[in-house]
Write a protein that holds these residues in place. Structure first.
Motif, PDB file in Angstrom:
ATOM      1  N   GLY A 181     -44.852 -13.140 -14.377  1.00  0.00           N
ATOM      2  CA  GLY A 181     -44.123 -11.983 -13.867  1.00  0.00           C
ATOM      3  C   GLY A 181     -43.844 -10.945 -14.937  1.00  0.00           C
ATOM      4  O   GLY A 181     -43.959  -9.736 -14.696  1.00  0.00           O
ATOM      5  N   TYR A 182     -43.484 -11.403 -16.142  1.00  0.00           N
ATOM      6  CA  TYR A 182     -43.261 -10.462 -17.247  1.00  0.00           C
ATOM      7  C   TYR A 182     -44.570  -9.758 -17.623  1.00  0.00           C
ATOM      8  O   TYR A 182     -44.579  -8.569 -17.951  1.00  0.00           O
ATOM      9  CB  TYR A 182     -42.688 -11.186 -18.457  1.00  0.00           C
ATOM     10  CG  TYR A 182     -41.235 -11.584 -18.295  1.00  0.00           C
ATOM     11  CD1 TYR A 182     -40.240 -10.618 -18.155  1.00  0.00           C
ATOM     12  CD2 TYR A 182     -40.864 -12.925 -18.288  1.00  0.00           C
ATOM     13  CE1 TYR A 182     -38.903 -10.978 -18.004  1.00  0.00           C
ATOM     14  CE2 TYR A 182     -39.530 -13.291 -18.137  1.00  0.00           C
ATOM     15  CZ  TYR A 182     -38.556 -12.322 -17.998  1.00  0.00           C
ATOM     16  OH  TYR A 182     -37.245 -12.679 -17.846  1.00  0.00           O
ATOM     17  N   GLN A 183     -45.680 -10.493 -17.584  1.00  0.00           N
ATOM     18  CA  GLN A 183     -46.974  -9.877 -17.884  1.00  0.00           C
ATOM     19  C   GLN A 183     -47.345  -8.852 -16.814  1.00  0.00           C
ATOM     20  O   GLN A 183     -47.859  -7.762 -17.124  1.00  0.00           O
ATOM     21  CB  GLN A 183     -48.056 -10.955 -17.980  1.00  0.00           C
ATOM     22  CG  GLN A 183     -47.879 -11.913 -19.141  1.00  0.00           C
ATOM     23  CD  GLN A 183     -48.947 -12.992 -19.166  1.00  0.00           C
ATOM     24  OE1 GLN A 183     -50.048 -12.810 -18.655  1.00  0.00           O
ATOM     25  NE2 GLN A 183     -48.619 -14.123 -19.750  1.00  0.00           N
ATOM     26  N   GLN A 184     -47.075  -9.185 -15.556  1.00  0.00           N
ATOM     27  CA  GLN A 184     -47.334  -8.242 -14.470  1.00  0.00           C
ATOM     28  C   GLN A 184     -46.492  -6.977 -14.639  1.00  0.00           C
ATOM     29  O   GLN A 184     -46.970  -5.859 -14.424  1.00  0.00           O
ATOM     30  CB  GLN A 184     -47.039  -8.897 -13.128  1.00  0.00           C
ATOM     31  CG  GLN A 184     -48.000  -9.991 -12.739  1.00  0.00           C
ATOM     32  CD  GLN A 184     -47.556 -10.721 -11.479  1.00  0.00           C
ATOM     33  OE1 GLN A 184     -46.358 -10.817 -11.195  1.00  0.00           O
ATOM     34  NE2 GLN A 184     -48.524 -11.230 -10.717  1.00  0.00           N
ATOM     35  N   ALA A 185     -45.230  -7.164 -15.009  1.00  0.00           N
ATOM     36  CA  ALA A 185     -44.338  -6.015 -15.190  1.00  0.00           C
ATOM     37  C   ALA A 185     -44.857  -5.108 -16.302  1.00  0.00           C
ATOM     38  O   ALA A 185     -44.829  -3.871 -16.181  1.00  0.00           O
ATOM     39  CB  ALA A 185     -42.924  -6.497 -15.503  1.00  0.00           C
ATOM     40  N   ALA A 186     -45.334  -5.705 -17.387  1.00  0.00           N
ATOM     41  CA  ALA A 186     -45.891  -4.900 -18.478  1.00  0.00           C
ATOM     42  C   ALA A 186     -47.129  -4.140 -18.019  1.00  0.00           C
ATOM     43  O   ALA A 186     -47.331  -2.967 -18.375  1.00  0.00           O
ATOM     44  CB  ALA A 186     -46.225  -5.794 -19.670  1.00  0.00           C
ATOM     45  N   SER A 187     -47.963  -4.790 -17.201  1.00  0.00           N
ATOM     46  CA  SER A 187     -49.189  -4.141 -16.722  1.00  0.00           C
ATOM     47  C   SER A 187     -48.887  -2.995 -15.771  1.00  0.00           C
ATOM     48  O   SER A 187     -49.488  -1.915 -15.871  1.00  0.00           O
ATOM     49  CB  SER A 187     -50.098  -5.172 -16.044  1.00  0.00           C
ATOM     50  OG  SER A 187     -50.607  -6.091 -16.980  1.00  0.00           O
ATOM     51  N   VAL A 188     -47.962  -3.223 -14.847  1.00  0.00           N
ATOM     52  CA  VAL A 188     -47.656  -2.142 -13.906  1.00  0.00           C
ATOM     53  C   VAL A 188     -46.933  -1.016 -14.622  1.00  0.00           C
ATOM     54  O   VAL A 188     -47.107   0.160 -14.280  1.00  0.00           O
ATOM     55  CB  VAL A 188     -46.849  -2.661 -12.689  1.00  0.00           C
ATOM     56  CG1 VAL A 188     -45.387  -2.920 -13.022  1.00  0.00           C
ATOM     57  CG2 VAL A 188     -46.937  -1.672 -11.526  1.00  0.00           C
ATOM     58  N   ALA A 189     -46.148  -1.337 -15.650  1.00  0.00           N
ATOM     59  CA  ALA A 189     -45.473  -0.289 -16.417  1.00  0.00           C
ATOM     60  C   ALA A 189     -46.492   0.611 -17.113  1.00  0.00           C
ATOM     61  O   ALA A 189     -46.383   1.845 -17.073  1.00  0.00           O
ATOM     62  CB  ALA A 189     -44.539  -0.916 -17.439  1.00  0.00           C
ATOM     63  N   ALA A 190     -47.489  -0.004 -17.737  1.00  0.00           N
ATOM     64  CA  ALA A 190     -48.533   0.785 -18.401  1.00  0.00           C
ATOM     65  C   ALA A 190     -49.289   1.634 -17.387  1.00  0.00           C
ATOM     66  O   ALA A 190     -49.642   2.792 -17.666  1.00  0.00           O
ATOM     67  CB  ALA A 190     -49.486  -0.139 -19.146  1.00  0.00           C
ATOM     68  N   HIS A 191     -49.528   1.071 -16.199  1.00  0.00           N
ATOM     69  CA  HIS A 191     -50.260   1.793 -15.158  1.00  0.00           C
ATOM     70  C   HIS A 191     -49.457   2.971 -14.632  1.00  0.00           C
ATOM     71  O   HIS A 191     -49.977   4.095 -14.522  1.00  0.00           O
ATOM     72  CB  HIS A 191     -50.607   0.839 -14.023  1.00  0.00           C
ATOM     73  CG  HIS A 191     -51.300   1.495 -12.881  1.00  0.00           C
ATOM     74  ND1 HIS A 191     -52.537   2.097 -12.997  1.00  0.00           N
ATOM     75  CD2 HIS A 191     -50.920   1.671 -11.584  1.00  0.00           C
ATOM     76  CE1 HIS A 191     -52.901   2.605 -11.829  1.00  0.00           C
ATOM     77  NE2 HIS A 191     -51.931   2.369 -10.959  1.00  0.00           N
ATOM     78  N   VAL A 192     -48.189   2.737 -14.314  1.00  0.00           N
ATOM     79  CA  VAL A 192     -47.350   3.816 -13.796  1.00  0.00           C
ATOM     80  C   VAL A 192     -47.230   4.930 -14.828  1.00  0.00           C
ATOM     81  O   VAL A 192     -47.160   6.120 -14.476  1.00  0.00           O
ATOM     82  CB  VAL A 192     -45.958   3.275 -13.400  1.00  0.00           C
ATOM     83  CG1 VAL A 192     -44.985   4.420 -13.095  1.00  0.00           C
ATOM     84  CG2 VAL A 192     -46.072   2.368 -12.183  1.00  0.00           C
ATOM     85  N   GLY A 193     -47.277   4.565 -16.102  1.00  0.00           N
ATOM     86  CA  GLY A 193     -47.210   5.571 -17.152  1.00  0.00           C
ATOM     87  C   GLY A 193     -48.386   6.524 -17.168  1.00  0.00           C
ATOM     88  O   GLY A 193     -48.307   7.607 -17.776  1.00  0.00           O
ATOM     89  N   THR A 194     -49.483   6.168 -16.487  1.00  0.00           N
ATOM     90  CA  THR A 194     -50.653   7.046 -16.427  1.00  0.00           C
ATOM     91  C   THR A 194     -50.633   7.948 -15.202  1.00  0.00           C
ATOM     92  O   THR A 194     -51.494   8.819 -15.062  1.00  0.00           O
ATOM     93  CB  THR A 194     -51.959   6.221 -16.391  1.00  0.00           C
ATOM     94  OG1 THR A 194     -52.044   5.503 -15.139  1.00  0.00           O
ATOM     95  CG2 THR A 194     -52.010   5.228 -17.539  1.00  0.00           C
ATOM     96  N   LEU A 195     -49.674   7.733 -14.305  1.00  0.00           N
ATOM     97  CA  LEU A 195     -49.597   8.522 -13.083  1.00  0.00           C
ATOM     98  C   LEU A 195     -48.817   9.809 -13.336  1.00  0.00           C
ATOM     99  O   LEU A 195     -48.356  10.078 -14.438  1.00  0.00           O
ATOM    100  CB  LEU A 195     -48.926   7.703 -11.979  1.00  0.00           C
ATOM    101  CG  LEU A 195     -49.577   6.346 -11.655  1.00  0.00           C
ATOM    102  CD1 LEU A 195     -48.782   5.608 -10.590  1.00  0.00           C
ATOM    103  CD2 LEU A 195     -51.026   6.534 -11.224  1.00  0.00           C
ATOM    104  N   ALA A 196     -48.673  10.609 -12.293  1.00  0.00           N
ATOM    105  CA  ALA A 196     -47.882  11.836 -12.405  1.00  0.00           C
ATOM    106  C   ALA A 196     -46.489  11.488 -12.934  1.00  0.00           C
ATOM    107  O   ALA A 196     -45.894  10.493 -12.523  1.00  0.00           O
ATOM    108  CB  ALA A 196     -47.789  12.506 -11.040  1.00  0.00           C
ATOM    109  N   ARG A 197     -45.974  12.295 -13.804  1.00  0.00           N
ATOM    110  CA  ARG A 197     -44.734  11.990 -14.498  1.00  0.00           C
ATOM    111  C   ARG A 197     -43.555  11.817 -13.534  1.00  0.00           C
ATOM    112  O   ARG A 197     -43.098  12.769 -12.908  1.00  0.00           O
ATOM    113  CB  ARG A 197     -44.405  13.117 -15.483  1.00  0.00           C
ATOM    114  CG  ARG A 197     -43.052  13.006 -16.156  1.00  0.00           C
ATOM    115  CD  ARG A 197     -43.020  11.903 -17.185  1.00  0.00           C
ATOM    116  NE  ARG A 197     -41.682  11.753 -17.766  1.00  0.00           N
ATOM    117  CZ  ARG A 197     -41.397  10.879 -18.708  1.00  0.00           C
ATOM    118  NH1 ARG A 197     -42.344  10.074 -19.166  1.00  0.00           N
ATOM    119  NH2 ARG A 197     -40.179  10.800 -19.193  1.00  0.00           N
TER     120      ARG A 197
END
Length: 237
Positions: free
Chosen positions: A59-75
Motif C-alpha cells: 500500500g505504501y508503494q502504491q501510494a508513492a506510485s500514485v503520488a508520482a503519477h498525480v504530480g504529472t497531471l494538471a496542477r
C-alpha cells in the motif's frame, strides 16, 4: 470495502462518459479521485469501513506510485482526504509531491459496517445467512447494525460531492477516499443501482478523473491503474 467483492466495471469501459450532474454553483470543478492504498484488511477480505488501519507494505508503494503519477497531471490546488488513516497516508504521499497541505473531509469516510467491522462476507454468509441474503438484494435498504443504513450512506456520498464542488469551484482537487464511497459516487452519477456492489471494482490507488461543469459532468478516466503496472511485476519488499 474489499475490492474482491466488486465486479468488472473498470477503466476498460468506453470513455469519456457524460452524466447529467451539473455544477451546484454554476461553475466548473475538476476532481482526481484516488482510492487509498492496500491494507491488511483488503488482503484478508474483511470489512474495514471505519476500522482505522494503516497501509500495508504494498500500500505504501502504491501510494508513492500514485503520488508520482498525480504530480504529472494538471496542477491540483488542494488535496482532500477521508479522516481514516489509510486515506490520510495515501493523501500525504500525494501532498508531499505537490507541496500542498491535506484537508480532511469526514463526509468521504467509508461506510460504517457497525458490529460487522472485521467480518468477511464469507463469515456473514456462514453465521448470519438471513442477513447475508437480504444484503444480496440490491433493492433492500440494509441497515448495518450499529452502523449506517445504505440509503443514508449514499445520500452522504452525494452530498459530499455537492459540498466538494461548491467549496472548490474553479479549482482542481485530489480527493482520496474509499472503494465504497467511490463506487457509490460512480453508480449515482452514471445511473446504476448504488447497492449493486458487484458492478464496480475500484482498485487501490486507482485514479478517476471527473470534470463537473454547468451543463453536466464527464468521467475522463475511471479506475485507471496503469501507473501501478510496474508494482504488479515487482516483488513486495
Amino acid at each position: 470495502m474489499s475490492q474482491s467483492e466488486r465486479g468488472a466495471f473498470t477503466a476498460t469501459m468506453d470513455l469519456p462518459i457524460e452524466v447529467p450532474f451539473g455544477h451546484p454553483t454554476g461553475g466548473r470543478s475538476e476532481f482526481i479521485f484516488v482510492r487509498h492504498g492496500r491494507t491488511e484488511g483488503n488482503v484478508r477480505r474483511i470489512l474495514v469501513g471505519r476500522t482505522d488501519i494503516p497501509l500495508d507494505e504494498l500500500g505504501y508503494q502504491q501510494a508513492a506510485s500514485v503520488a508520482a503519477h498525480v504530480g504529472t497531471l494538471a496542477r491540483p490546488d488542494v488535496v482532500v482526504a477521508s479522516p481514516l488513516l489509510r486515506a490520510r497516508e495515501t493523501a500525504q504521499a500525494i501532498a508531499d509531491v505537490l507541496d500542498l497541505p491535506v484537508e480532511i473531509d469526514p463526509d468521504i469516510a467509508e461506510l460504517d459496517f457497525g458490529t460487522y467491522e472485521g467480518w468477511s462476507f464469507e463469515d456473514i454468509r456462514s453465521h448470519q445467512p438471513d442477513f447475508a441474503a437480504r444484503f444480496a438484494d440490491k433493492d433492500f435498504d440494509v441497515h448495518w447494525p450499529g452502523g449506517e443504513r445504505l440509503s443514508e450512506f449514499h445520500m452522504r456520498v452525494r452530498d459530499a460531492l455537492t459540498g466538494l464542488a461548491t467549496r472548490y469551484a474553479s479549482h482542481t482537487a485530489v480527493v482520496v477516499s474509499h472503494g465504497g464511497v467511490l463506487g457509490s459516487l460512480a453508480a449515482q452519477l452514471i445511473g446504476t443501482p448504488p447497492n449493486d456492489w458487484s458492478r464496480y471494482q475500484i482498485q487501490n490507488c486507482s485514479v478517476t478523473h471527473l470534470e463537473i461543469t454547468t451543463d453536466g459532468s464527464i468521467f475522463h478516466r475511471f479506475n485507471d491503474c496503469a501507473h501501478l503496472n510496474a508494482l504488479d511485476a515487482a516483488p513486495v519488499r
